[in-house]
Design an enzyme around this catalytic site. Structure first.
Site, PDB file in Angstrom:
ATOM      1  N   ASP A  10       0.877  -1.171   0.000  1.00 13.79           N
ATOM      2  CA  ASP A  10       0.000   0.000   0.000  1.00 13.79           C
ATOM      3  C   ASP A  10       0.918   1.224   0.000  1.00 13.79           C
ATOM      4  O   ASP A  10       1.692   1.428   0.950  1.00 13.79           O
ATOM      5  CB  ASP A  10      -0.858  -0.045   1.270  1.00 13.79           C
ATOM      6  N   ILE A  11       0.834   2.040  -1.036  1.00 12.30           N
ATOM      7  CA  ILE A  11       1.784   3.148  -1.201  1.00 12.30           C
ATOM      8  C   ILE A  11       1.682   4.164  -0.057  1.00 12.30           C
ATOM      9  O   ILE A  11       2.656   4.849   0.253  1.00 12.30           O
ATOM     10  CB  ILE A  11       1.587   3.820  -2.582  1.00 12.30           C
ATOM     11  N   ASN A  24      -6.274  13.089 -10.828  1.00 11.64           N
ATOM     12  CA  ASN A  24      -6.980  13.549 -12.034  1.00 11.64           C
ATOM     13  C   ASN A  24      -6.658  15.038 -12.220  1.00 11.64           C
ATOM     14  O   ASN A  24      -6.034  15.660 -11.359  1.00 11.64           O
ATOM     15  CB  ASN A  24      -8.486  13.289 -11.927  1.00 11.64           C
ATOM     16  N   GLY A  32      -9.669   5.297  -5.897  1.00  9.66           N
ATOM     17  CA  GLY A  32      -8.446   4.517  -6.043  1.00  9.66           C
ATOM     18  C   GLY A  32      -7.312   5.026  -5.170  1.00  9.66           C
ATOM     19  O   GLY A  32      -7.508   5.407  -4.010  1.00  9.66           O
ATOM     20  N   VAL A  33      -6.134   5.038  -5.751  1.00 11.61           N
ATOM     21  CA  VAL A  33      -4.949   5.422  -4.983  1.00 11.61           C
ATOM     22  C   VAL A  33      -5.016   6.891  -4.557  1.00 11.61           C
ATOM     23  O   VAL A  33      -4.531   7.258  -3.470  1.00 11.61           O
ATOM     24  CB  VAL A  33      -3.663   5.080  -5.776  1.00 11.61           C
ATOM     25  N   ASP A  34      -5.642   7.708  -5.368  1.00  7.25           N
ATOM     26  CA  ASP A  34      -5.801   9.139  -5.056  1.00  7.25           C
ATOM     27  C   ASP A  34      -6.595   9.305  -3.755  1.00  7.25           C
ATOM     28  O   ASP A  34      -6.182  10.029  -2.831  1.00  7.25           O
ATOM     29  CB  ASP A  34      -6.531   9.790  -6.243  1.00  7.25           C
ATOM     30  N   GLY A 119      -5.840   1.664 -13.169  1.00  6.91           N
ATOM     31  CA  GLY A 119      -7.090   1.419 -12.453  1.00  6.91           C
ATOM     32  C   GLY A 119      -8.267   1.862 -13.309  1.00  6.91           C
ATOM     33  O   GLY A 119      -8.446   1.367 -14.420  1.00  6.91           O
ATOM     34  N   VAL A 120      -9.014   2.839 -12.827  1.00  6.64           N
ATOM     35  CA  VAL A 120     -10.202   3.273 -13.567  1.00  6.64           C
ATOM     36  C   VAL A 120      -9.858   3.890 -14.926  1.00  6.64           C
ATOM     37  O   VAL A 120     -10.697   3.927 -15.818  1.00  6.64           O
ATOM     38  CB  VAL A 120     -11.090   4.265 -12.757  1.00  6.64           C
ATOM     39  N   TYR A 121      -8.633   4.344 -15.118  1.00  5.74           N
ATOM     40  CA  TYR A 121      -8.256   4.930 -16.412  1.00  5.74           C
ATOM     41  C   TYR A 121      -8.017   3.864 -17.485  1.00  5.74           C
ATOM     42  O   TYR A 121      -7.852   4.194 -18.659  1.00  5.74           O
ATOM     43  CB  TYR A 121      -7.059   5.862 -16.273  1.00  5.74           C
TER      44      TYR A 121
HETATM   45  P1  ADP Z   1      -5.933   5.709 -12.475  1.00  3.93           P
HETATM   46  O1  ADP Z   1      -7.122   6.644 -12.428  1.00  3.93           O
HETATM   47  O2  ADP Z   1      -4.640   6.420 -12.854  1.00  3.93           O
HETATM   48  O3  ADP Z   1      -6.207   4.482 -13.273  1.00  3.93           O
HETATM   49  P2  ADP Z   1      -6.383   4.294  -9.923  1.00  3.93           P
HETATM   50  O4  ADP Z   1      -6.211   4.859  -8.572  1.00  3.93           O
HETATM   51  O5  ADP Z   1      -7.770   3.919 -10.350  1.00  3.93           O
HETATM   52  O6  ADP Z   1      -5.690   5.322 -10.942  1.00  3.93           O
HETATM   53  O7  ADP Z   1      -5.469   2.996 -10.069  1.00  3.93           O
HETATM   54  C1  ADP Z   1      -4.085   3.032 -10.239  1.00  3.93           C
HETATM   55  C2  ADP Z   1      -3.493   1.813  -9.587  1.00  3.93           C
HETATM   56  O8  ADP Z   1      -3.308   2.071  -8.193  1.00  3.93           O
HETATM   57  C3  ADP Z   1      -4.359   0.549  -9.681  1.00  3.93           C
HETATM   58  O9  ADP Z   1      -3.529  -0.539 -10.080  1.00  3.93           O
HETATM   59  C4  ADP Z   1      -4.838   0.366  -8.237  1.00  3.93           C
HETATM   60  O10 ADP Z   1      -5.022  -1.013  -7.925  1.00  3.93           O
HETATM   61  C5  ADP Z   1      -3.679   0.927  -7.470  1.00  3.93           C
HETATM   62  N1  ADP Z   1      -3.936   1.320  -6.070  1.00  3.93           N
HETATM   63  C6  ADP Z   1      -5.116   1.628  -5.486  1.00  3.93           C
HETATM   64  N2  ADP Z   1      -4.917   1.936  -4.182  1.00  3.93           N
HETATM   65  C7  ADP Z   1      -3.587   1.803  -3.939  1.00  3.93           C
HETATM   66  C8  ADP Z   1      -2.747   1.955  -2.801  1.00  3.93           C
HETATM   67  N3  ADP Z   1      -3.241   2.325  -1.601  1.00  3.93           N
HETATM   68  N4  ADP Z   1      -1.405   1.727  -2.931  1.00  3.93           N
HETATM   69  C9  ADP Z   1      -0.890   1.370  -4.123  1.00  3.93           C
HETATM   70  N5  ADP Z   1      -1.613   1.224  -5.250  1.00  3.93           N
HETATM   71  C10 ADP Z   1      -2.953   1.415  -5.153  1.00  3.93           C
END
Ligand code: ADP
Length: 173
Positions: A10-11, A24, A32-34, A119-121
């Site tokens: 988990d980042i 975004n 997601g990660v944001d 992820g969603v992109y």
């Molecule tokens: P994007 O909109 O750029 O696609 P996302 O957040 O939907 O971004 O996904 C980008 C990647 O980050 C995905 O592979 C998702 O599984 C991953 N991700 C989501 N949460 C975390 C986290 N806490 N730590 C690391 N990676 C994560």
């Protein structure tokens, strides 16, 4: 290229100089990660992001890390996958390159990237992983300030794709 390390984690938990956020264009938070980064950093991160007035796709901006273990957050905006003919590869490479150049400019030495746009992109995972490892390796080859770049994978499928991509880049390890 042992300055690149692929990890399953988990980042938001990493004690590095800077973690990169897959944001975004508004920079005002998302899913997601944001969303995870904003929740872990606390509301001061959103307050600082509001002062940045957004960020174009392929570029990057830096803030403090607030409650995160990381000192800074670099917010970059990955491309939305539209089939591959809309400049997605160049924009994704630009996210990695701009983020690293920003970190270098700030004197930082340890970075962690999520899998931007995967992820969603909707960016195809194998292609995104190849762009991530090759762009990071290219920037590192021209710079010795950055000691370590963690490519942080959130699940086993992403981890496998990144491991394969790094293997293609440096078959001898
Ligand atoms: P994007 O909109 O750029 O696609 P996302 O957040 O939907 O971004 O996904 C980008 C990647 O980050 C995905 O592979 C998702 O599984 C991953 N991700 C989501 N949460 C975390 C986290 N806490 N730590 C690391 N990676 C994560």
């Amino acid at each position: 290229m042992n300055r690149i390390q692929i990890i399953l984690d988990d980042i938001t938990c990493l004690s590095v100089d800077v973690i990169v956020n897959a944001a975004n264009e508004s920079l005002l938070g998302g899913g997601g990660v944001d969303g995870a980064i904003h929740r872990a950093a606390g509301h001061e991160l959103l307050a600082e992001c509001r002062t940045l007035k957004g960020c174009p796709t392929g570029q990057a901006k830096i803030t403090l890390g607030y409650q995160l273990p990381a000192r800074f957050v670099i917010h970059t905006v990955g491309p939305i996958w539209r089939g591959g003919a809309a400049g997605e590869a160049g924009l994704l490479a630009s996210c990695y390159r701009c983020s690293m150049e920003l970190a270098i400019g700030q004197g930082l030495a340890t970075l962690a990237f999520p899998s931007i746009s995967c992820g969603v992109y909707g960016y195809p995972l194998a292609q995104a992983a190849e762009i991530a490892v090759s762009t990071v390796a290219q920037v590192l080859s021209g710079n010795d300030q950055i000691r370590k770049v963690y490519l942080v994978c959130f699940n086993a499928e992403v981890f496998a794709a990144y491991t394969r991509a790094l293997g293609l880049l440096s078959p001898t390890g």
